[in-house]
Design a protein around this motif. Structure first.
Motif, PDB file in Angstrom:
ATOM      1  N   GLN A  25       0.601  -1.174   0.035  1.00 10.74           N
ATOM      2  CA  GLN A  25       0.074   0.036  -0.047  1.00 10.74           C
ATOM      3  C   GLN A  25       0.849   0.931   0.095  1.00 10.74           C
ATOM      4  O   GLN A  25       1.500   1.773   0.877  1.00 10.74           O
ATOM      5  CB  GLN A  25      -0.955  -0.049   1.139  1.00 10.74           C
ATOM      6  CG  GLN A  25      -2.140  -1.003   0.933  1.00 10.74           C
ATOM      7  CD  GLN A  25      -3.377  -0.479   2.026  1.00 10.74           C
ATOM      8  OE1 GLN A  25      -2.942  -0.591   3.224  1.00 10.74           O
ATOM      9  NE2 GLN A  25      -4.398  -0.041   1.448  1.00 10.74           N
TER      10      GLN A  25
ATOM     11  N   ASP B  22       1.718   5.179  -2.411  1.00 14.68           N
ATOM     12  CA  ASP B  22       1.349   6.069  -3.102  1.00 14.68           C
ATOM     13  C   ASP B  22       2.380   7.120  -3.205  1.00 14.68           C
ATOM     14  O   ASP B  22       3.447   7.282  -2.514  1.00 14.68           O
ATOM     15  CB  ASP B  22      -0.013   6.851  -2.947  1.00 14.68           C
ATOM     16  CG  ASP B  22      -0.784   7.292  -3.851  1.00 14.68           C
ATOM     17  OD1 ASP B  22      -0.059   7.181  -5.112  1.00 14.68           O
ATOM     18  OD2 ASP B  22      -1.875   7.714  -3.726  1.00 14.68           O
TER      19      ASP B  22
ATOM     20  N   GLY C 294       4.619   4.637   2.052  1.00 14.87           N
ATOM     21  CA  GLY C 294       3.408   3.700   2.400  1.00 14.87           C
ATOM     22  C   GLY C 294       4.179   2.611   3.184  1.00 14.87           C
ATOM     23  O   GLY C 294       4.886   2.820   4.049  1.00 14.87           O
TER      24      GLY C 294
ATOM     25  N   GLU D 284      -4.563  -3.392   6.144  1.00 18.89           N
ATOM     26  CA  GLU D 284      -4.577  -2.319   5.194  1.00 18.89           C
ATOM     27  C   GLU D 284      -4.938  -1.067   5.805  1.00 18.89           C
ATOM     28  O   GLU D 284      -5.685  -1.206   7.045  1.00 18.89           O
ATOM     29  CB  GLU D 284      -5.286  -2.520   4.026  1.00 18.89           C
ATOM     30  CG  GLU D 284      -4.881  -3.955   3.222  1.00 18.89           C
ATOM     31  CD  GLU D 284      -5.700  -3.992   1.952  1.00 18.89           C
ATOM     32  OE1 GLU D 284      -6.809  -3.590   1.873  1.00 18.89           O
ATOM     33  OE2 GLU D 284      -5.261  -5.182   1.155  1.00 18.89           O
ATOM     34  N   PHE D 285      -4.593   0.271   5.243  1.00 17.44           N
ATOM     35  CA  PHE D 285      -5.260   1.303   5.882  1.00 17.44           C
ATOM     36  C   PHE D 285      -6.813   1.453   5.648  1.00 17.44           C
ATOM     37  O   PHE D 285      -7.372   0.887   4.908  1.00 17.44           O
ATOM     38  CB  PHE D 285      -4.788   2.291   4.850  1.00 17.44           C
ATOM     39  CG  PHE D 285      -3.455   2.613   5.009  1.00 17.44           C
ATOM     40  CD1 PHE D 285      -2.813   3.214   6.070  1.00 17.44           C
ATOM     41  CD2 PHE D 285      -2.342   2.829   3.678  1.00 17.44           C
ATOM     42  CE1 PHE D 285      -1.324   3.574   6.206  1.00 17.44           C
ATOM     43  CE2 PHE D 285      -1.225   2.842   3.779  1.00 17.44           C
ATOM     44  CZ  PHE D 285      -0.577   3.502   5.118  1.00 17.44           C
TER      45      PHE D 285
ATOM     46  N   GLN E 157      -7.784   6.426   7.318  1.00 19.28           N
ATOM     47  CA  GLN E 157      -6.522   6.496   7.517  1.00 19.28           C
ATOM     48  C   GLN E 157      -5.925   6.516   5.774  1.00 19.28           C
ATOM     49  O   GLN E 157      -4.715   7.572   5.693  1.00 19.28           O
ATOM     50  CB  GLN E 157      -5.792   5.037   7.590  1.00 19.28           C
ATOM     51  CG  GLN E 157      -6.138   5.065   9.287  1.00 19.28           C
ATOM     52  CD  GLN E 157      -5.729   3.315   9.886  1.00 19.28           C
ATOM     53  OE1 GLN E 157      -5.601   2.736   9.251  1.00 19.28           O
ATOM     54  NE2 GLN E 157      -5.640   3.471  11.151  1.00 19.28           N
ATOM     55  N   TRP E 158      -6.243   6.028   4.673  1.00 21.39           N
ATOM     56  CA  TRP E 158      -5.874   6.439   3.373  1.00 21.39           C
ATOM     57  C   TRP E 158      -6.077   7.966   3.059  1.00 21.39           C
ATOM     58  O   TRP E 158      -5.181   8.368   2.538  1.00 21.39           O
ATOM     59  CB  TRP E 158      -6.648   5.296   2.462  1.00 21.39           C
ATOM     60  CG  TRP E 158      -6.214   5.499   1.069  1.00 21.39           C
ATOM     61  CD1 TRP E 158      -6.877   6.233  -0.054  1.00 21.39           C
ATOM     62  CD2 TRP E 158      -4.680   4.975   0.481  1.00 21.39           C
ATOM     63  NE1 TRP E 158      -5.772   6.173  -0.991  1.00 21.39           N
ATOM     64  CE2 TRP E 158      -4.748   5.173  -0.816  1.00 21.39           C
ATOM     65  CE3 TRP E 158      -3.886   4.344   1.107  1.00 21.39           C
ATOM     66  CZ2 TRP E 158      -3.725   4.985  -1.613  1.00 21.39           C
ATOM     67  CZ3 TRP E 158      -2.856   4.100   0.367  1.00 21.39           C
ATOM     68  CH2 TRP E 158      -2.732   4.335  -1.020  1.00 21.39           C
TER      69      TRP E 158
ATOM     70  N   PHE F 133      -3.620   9.730   4.776  1.00 23.00           N
ATOM     71  CA  PHE F 133      -2.258   9.489   4.293  1.00 23.00           C
ATOM     72  C   PHE F 133      -2.066  10.319   2.776  1.00 23.00           C
ATOM     73  O   PHE F 133      -0.805  11.074   2.765  1.00 23.00           O
ATOM     74  CB  PHE F 133      -2.237   8.045   3.893  1.00 23.00           C
ATOM     75  CG  PHE F 133      -0.846   7.527   3.090  1.00 23.00           C
ATOM     76  CD1 PHE F 133       0.449   7.948   3.463  1.00 23.00           C
ATOM     77  CD2 PHE F 133      -1.150   6.912   1.841  1.00 23.00           C
ATOM     78  CE1 PHE F 133       1.307   7.424   2.755  1.00 23.00           C
ATOM     79  CE2 PHE F 133       0.065   6.582   1.186  1.00 23.00           C
ATOM     80  CZ  PHE F 133       1.129   6.795   1.641  1.00 23.00           C
ATOM     81  N   GLN F 134      -3.188  10.507   2.034  1.00 19.11           N
ATOM     82  CA  GLN F 134      -3.161  11.434   0.986  1.00 19.11           C
ATOM     83  C   GLN F 134      -2.853  12.756   1.383  1.00 19.11           C
ATOM     84  O   GLN F 134      -2.070  13.420   0.474  1.00 19.11           O
ATOM     85  CB  GLN F 134      -4.476  11.064   0.187  1.00 19.11           C
ATOM     86  CG  GLN F 134      -4.546   9.624  -0.413  1.00 19.11           C
ATOM     87  CD  GLN F 134      -3.632   9.448  -1.414  1.00 19.11           C
ATOM     88  OE1 GLN F 134      -3.160   9.988  -2.055  1.00 19.11           O
ATOM     89  NE2 GLN F 134      -3.119   8.151  -1.178  1.00 19.11           N
TER      90      GLN F 134
END
Length: 584
Positions: free
Chosen positions: A178, A180, A410, A442-443, A447-448, A451-452
Motif C-alpha cells: 500500500q 502512493d 506507504g 491495510e489502511f 487512514q488512506w 495519508f493522501q
C-alpha cells in the motif's frame, strides 16, 4: 551475556588494532616526506575509483587509506599543471570505478592539465571485458594518447538501465503493498507495485540515458577529432576487439603496460622519476586550496537521515545526518573568518524532516551574508535536491542526476505472508490510528485519506520552497517536478541548476559572489572540523579512539538485518528518496 562477550571481544580487538595503529603512528611521526624530484611523471590509477570524502572516523581512515578523494585528485592535477617539476601524466584506466558525474569532473581536470602543454597518456588492459566500458572510455578520451593491451576490448556501445521489479515475488509470498506518490514520475515505489516500466518511468529513464549518451558523444568526438555522427555509428557497431578499435581510431596504439611505461620514460629521459599522484599531494609544500580567503567546505554525502552523519568503512558508504550538517552550517556562519560556504552534495535523498532541517540552515546562512554555493556530485535528487534548492547558486555536472522533486511513502501488509508460515499475530491498541503504520492490516478509508493529505502537504511544501529558492512560479516548478529525474544539463535548461561544472566552477562562483579576482586563492576548510588521528588520540585516548564498541561491534552485527527480516518486513519510510539505478 551475549553483549558482554561482544564487548570483551571488541576490547581485545581494539587493543590489537590500537597497538598496530600506535606502531604506524610512530613510524609516521619519525619519518618525513621526501621532496618532489626535479623531474617527475605523475601516475594515477583511475580503476581504483575516488570517494567524495573519507570522514574523521579512525577506522574509515585506516581501512580507506588508499582511497583518494575527488577533491584531492582534482586539486593535485591543478597544482601539477603549473609545477615545473611535473613533466607529464600517465594513467591506468579501463574500468572506471566511479559515477558518470565524477568521471566528468576528473575528465575536466585532465583536460585542464593538458592545456599546460604537458603530455598525457592512459593505458588500459581493456575497456569492458565482456561488459560495458562506456564511462571508462569516455574518461580516457581526455588524454592525448590512449594505449590498449593487444588482448583488450573497447566496450563502447551506449548506455542501458536494468531495473528489477519484485511485485510478482511479493504476490507469491502473500505480501501486499500500500503505497502512493506525488506524482507519476516518482518511480521508486514501482519496484514493489509494478512488473515493468510504467510509461512515465520509461519516458524519464530513456530521456536520462539519451542526455548522458549525447554528452559522451560530444566529448568523445571533440577529443578524438571526429564527428558526433561518426561516434554514434561506432556506438551502434560496438563493442570492438583491440585490432578493430585501433583501426577505427578509438585508441592510438596497442601495447602492454611495461611497453607503455618504458616508452613514456624514454620520452622524458632516464633521469625522470615516477610519482603517484597521492604521494605528490603529500610532498608539495603548497597544498591545493590551502591558502587565501577562507571558505567552509561542507559535505552532504549519502542518504539524508535524522541524527548524526555516519560512515561505514566496510562498505565505504556514508549518511548525511541532519544533526551533523545543521551544526556544520551554524558553525560556518559563526566563524567570522569564513566568507562563504561550498556545499558538496552527493545524495539520493531520504528523510523529509531531516532535509527540511538542513534547508533551514542554508536559508539562515544566506541571511547572514554567507553566500552558499552547491556543487553536485553523481546524484543530488529528491531530498538531495531539497537541501540544495535554497543555495545562492547550484552547480552540477552535465551528467549529475538531480531533480526527483516529489514524495512517496506507504507500507507492506504481511498478514497473509505470516499465515502461510503458520505464524499468527494479535494486537492491543489505544487510539484509533495507533496501528496506522502496522503491517498487519491495510489502511482504513479514513487512514488512506489522511495519508493522501500528508503526501499532498509534503509535495506542496517541497514545490513551494523550490519556487522560492529558484525564483520560479509554483506552476513552473510543478511542470518539471512530479518526481521526475533530470541530468544536470537538462536541469539547467529547466531552471533547477545555475551552471554546469564541478567544484572548480563552484569556487569561481564564490569568487564572483565575494567580488574577488578571478584567480584569487581560496582556503577550503572542511566543516565539521576534521580531526587528525593524533588529535583524536589526545582527546579520547588510544583505546577509546580505536576500539569503540560501535565501530567494532559493527563487524558482529552485519547479519542482523537478515534475522530481522524473518520477523518482519522492513517498511520504506524515507519519503524523499530516489530509486537506485544501475546504468551501464
Amino acid at each position: 551475556m551475549r553483549r558482554k562477550i561482544g564487548r570483551i571481544l571488541a576490547w581485545i580487538g581494539g587493543l590489537t588494532v590500537g597497538l598496530v595503529a600506535l606502531t604506524i603512528l610512530l613510524v609516521v611521526l619519525l619519518s618525513g616526506e621526501d621532496p618532489v624530484p626535479d623531474q617527475v611523471i605523475l601516475e594515477i590509477n583511475l580503476e581504483q575509483g575516488v570517494a567524495e570524502y573519507v570522514p574523521e572516523d579512525p577506522f574509515a581512515k585506516l581501512i580507506s587509506d588508499d582511497v583518494r578523494s575527488l577533491r584531492d585528485v582534482v586539486g593535485a592535477l591543478d597544482a601539477a599543471a603549473s609545477d615545473d617539476r611535473v613533466v607529464g601524466l600517465l594513467a591506468r584506466g579501463g574500468g572506471a570505478a566511479m559515477g558518470f558525474a565524477q568521471a566528468q569532473e576528473i575528465r575536466d581536470a585532465v583536460l585542464d592539465f593538458g592545456k599546460s602543454g604537458k603530455p598525457t597518456a592512459i593505458f588500459a588492459e581493456t575497456f569492458g571485458e565482456f561488459g560495458a566500458g562506456n564511462v571508462g572510455y569516455y574518461l580516457a578520451t581526455a588524454f592525448e594518447r590512449i594505449y590498449l593491451q593487444p588482448s583488450g576490448d573497447v566496450g563502447l556501445m551506449g548506455l542501458a538501465m536494468e531495473h528489477p521489479f519484485v511485485k510478482g515475488t511479493l504476490d507469491s509470498l502473500g505480501i501486499g503493498v500500500q503505497m502512493d506518490h506525488r506524482y507519476e514520475y516518482k518511480n521508486a515505489m514501482n519496484l514493489y507495485t509494478e512488473t515493468k516500466f510504467t510509461d512515465a518511468h520509461r519516458e524519464a529513464s530513456e530521456a536520462l540515458l539519451k542526455s548522458m549518451v549525447d554528452q559522451m558523444v560530444l566529448g568523445i568526438s571533440q577529443a578524438r577529432g571526429t564527428t558526433p555522427e561518426a561516434v554514434r555509428d561506432l556506438i551502434n557497431r560496438g563493442p570492438f576487439l583491440a585490432l578493430s578499435a585501433h583501426a577505427e581510431g578509438l585508441v592510438d596504439s596497442l601495447a602492454y603496460w611495461d611497453e607503455v611505461h618504458g616508452l613514456v620514460k624514454r620520452e622524458h629521459g632516464e633521469d625522470t622519476k615516477w610519482l603517484d599522484i597521492k604521494n605528490y599531494l603529500k610532498r608539495i609544500d603548497e597544498k591545493p586550496y590551502g591558502e587565501g580567503t577562507k571558505v567552509a567546505l561542507i559535505y552532504g554525502v549519502g542518504p539524508v537521515l535524522r541524527g548524526k552523519s555516519a560512515y561505514d568503512p566496510l562498505y565505504g558508504s556514508a549518511t548525511m545526518g541532519a544533526t551533523t550538517l545543521t551544526k556544520a552550517l551554524r558553525d560556518a556562519v559563526k566563524d567570522k573568518d569564513v566568507r562563504a560556504i561550498l556545499f558538496r552534495i552527493d545524495s539520493p535523498g531520504g528523510s523529509y524532516v531531516a532535509s527540511d532541517a538542513i534547508w533551514r540552515e542554508v536559508a539562515k546562512a544566506k541571511k547572514a551574508d554567507k553566500p552558499v554555493v552547491v556543487s553536485m556530485g553523481n546524484v543530488a535528487g529528491s531530498g538531495g535536491y531539497f537541501v540544495a534548492m535554497n543555495a545562492d547558486k547550484i552547480v552540477a555536472q552535465p551528467g549529475s542526476i538531480t531533480g526527483s522533486i516529489g514524495v512517496l511513502a506507504g507500507k507492506f501488509v504481511t498478514t497473509e505472508f505470516w499465515e502461510r508460515l503458520g505464524i499468527t499475530w494479535d494486537t492491543a491498541q489505544v487510539g484509533e490510528n495507533a496501528l496506522i503504520w502496522g503491517t498487519g492490516a491495510e489502511f482504513t478509508p479514513e487512514q488512506w485519506a489522511k495519508f493522501q493529505t500528508w503526501l499532498d502537504r509534503i509535495y506542496e511544501d517541497f514545490t513551494a520552497k523550490v519556487a522560492e529558492g529558484r525564483d520560479m512560479s509554483q506552476a513552473d516548478v510543478h511542470a518539471v517536478a512530479k518526481g521526475r529525474i533530470w541530468t544536470g544539463e537538462d536541469a539547467k535548461a529547466h531552471g533547477l541548476v545555475d551552471e554546469l561544472g564541478g567544484m572548480k566552477t563552484a569556487m569561481s562562483l564564490i569568487r564572483e559572489a565575494l567580488e574577488l579576482e578571478a584567480d584569487a586563492s581560496l582556503n577550503l576548510v572542511v566543516f565539521p572540523k576534521e580531526k587528525t588521528l593524533i588529535e583524536q588520540v589526545m582527546e579520547k585516548g588510544l583505546i577509546r579512539t580505536l576500539s569503540r564498541d560501535d565501530a567494532l561491534e559493527r563487524l558482529t552485527t552485519e547479519l542482523q538485518p537478515v534475522f530481522r527480516f524473518a520477523r518482519t518486513v522492513r517498511q520504506p519510510r524515507q519519503v524523499l528518496e530516489m530509486t537506485p539505478m544501475d546504468i551501464r
